[in-house]
Design an enzyme around this catalytic site. Sequence first.
Site, mmCIF file in Angstrom:
data_model
loop_
_atom_site.group_PDB
_atom_site.id
_atom_site.type_symbol
_atom_site.label_atom_id
_atom_site.label_comp_id
_atom_site.label_asym_id
_atom_site.label_seq_id
_atom_site.Cartn_x
_atom_site.Cartn_y
_atom_site.Cartn_z
ATOM 1 N N LYS A 155 -49.282 74.700 -31.658
ATOM 2 C CA LYS A 155 -48.817 75.786 -32.528
ATOM 3 C C LYS A 155 -48.854 75.260 -33.968
ATOM 4 O O LYS A 155 -48.371 74.152 -34.239
ATOM 5 C CB LYS A 155 -47.389 76.139 -32.112
ATOM 6 C CG LYS A 155 -46.577 76.944 -33.104
ATOM 7 C CD LYS A 155 -45.222 77.301 -32.505
ATOM 8 C CE LYS A 155 -44.217 77.662 -33.579
ATOM 9 N NZ LYS A 155 -42.977 78.233 -33.040
ATOM 10 N N ARG A 167 -32.364 80.534 -29.628
ATOM 11 C CA ARG A 167 -31.633 80.616 -30.891
ATOM 12 C C ARG A 167 -30.343 81.401 -30.768
ATOM 13 O O ARG A 167 -29.641 81.590 -31.760
ATOM 14 C CB ARG A 167 -32.493 81.303 -31.964
ATOM 15 C CG ARG A 167 -33.705 80.527 -32.303
ATOM 16 C CD ARG A 167 -34.455 81.160 -33.435
ATOM 17 N NE ARG A 167 -35.813 80.665 -33.391
ATOM 18 C CZ ARG A 167 -36.794 81.123 -34.141
ATOM 19 N NH1 ARG A 167 -36.559 82.093 -35.013
ATOM 20 N NH2 ARG A 167 -37.995 80.619 -34.031
ATOM 21 N N GLU A 171 -42.324 84.558 -25.443
ATOM 22 C CA GLU A 171 -41.577 83.396 -25.955
ATOM 23 C C GLU A 171 -40.173 83.844 -26.348
ATOM 24 O O GLU A 171 -39.970 84.506 -27.361
ATOM 25 C CB GLU A 171 -42.306 82.800 -27.168
ATOM 26 C CG GLU A 171 -41.560 81.606 -27.752
ATOM 27 C CD GLU A 171 -42.153 81.115 -29.068
ATOM 28 O OE1 GLU A 171 -43.353 81.359 -29.333
ATOM 29 O OE2 GLU A 171 -41.403 80.503 -29.855
HETATM 30 C C1 3PG Z 1 -40.312 81.917 -35.794
HETATM 31 O O1 3PG Z 1 -40.166 80.805 -35.360
HETATM 32 O O2 3PG Z 1 -39.387 82.637 -36.187
HETATM 33 C C2 3PG Z 1 -41.688 82.409 -35.763
HETATM 34 O O3 3PG Z 1 -42.494 81.583 -36.498
HETATM 35 C C3 3PG Z 1 -41.828 83.814 -36.144
HETATM 36 O O4 3PG Z 1 -42.083 83.905 -37.471
HETATM 37 P P1 3PG Z 1 -42.378 85.343 -38.072
HETATM 38 O O5 3PG Z 1 -41.076 86.085 -38.043
HETATM 39 O O6 3PG Z 1 -42.852 85.045 -39.468
HETATM 40 O O7 3PG Z 1 -43.418 85.974 -37.202
#
Ligand code: 3PG
Length: 224
Positions: A140, A56, A52
């Site tokens: 999710k 961003r 994934e």
């Molecule tokens: C995110 O969208 O950043 C994910 O949920 C990852 O979260 P994490 O850094 O707590 O694994």
Amino acid sequence: MAVTATTPARPALTPLAVMQDAPVIPVIVLHDVAHAVPLARALVAGGIRMLEITLRTPQALACMEAIARDVPDAVVGAGTVRSAADGQAAAMAGARFAVSPGYTHAVGQACRDLRLPLLPGVATGSEIMLAQEDGLSELKFFPALQAGGPAMLKAWSGPFGDVRFCPTGGVTPANAAELLALPNVVCVGGSWLTPADALAAGDWARITQLARAACQLPRPTSRT
Ligand code: 3PG
């Protein structure tokens, strides 16, 4: 007679197949296109193929393109899909599945039109019902630990017994096994497989090691 080039048909990917491939879907933030291919190779070497790549950073789409082109064993997915336009851009860049932090009918419709399997983010019963109205039952749970963690998943298993979840957000190697043991959890998502310092240092061996360890997390065989 004209010769027409054909591309061999790929087997259709489903949201469930995305979730079942490994115990963890890595949530990846890439700032440097040069990191994309070695990172993907490192994860694949450790047994993680569903990647994934979050939308961003300005480099995210180029990173997806590079992985889709150069790492055939990886399956590129787009994370942080928040609009139909995000879905379209991701599909154009080679994404084969999408993950969203929430759910809207517009995102669901766009992903259906694009034939992009979608794992939409939900955090409430109403959001689960909206996703199910559109035929989505592999979801999710985000942000999982912040929004109730294992207790929430247990509570949902009654009214939403037909829904399967990928909890993401606050998941760590220390709490992943507890989540994976729940009957309505197929896999978890998390960023811990791709630490920013390992990326900056080009420490691909460490990332392969983290991926290997993630693949060892126990999952009941009924969900694999
Ligand atoms: C995110 O969208 O950043 C994910 O949920 C990852 O979260 P994490 O850094 O707590 O694994």
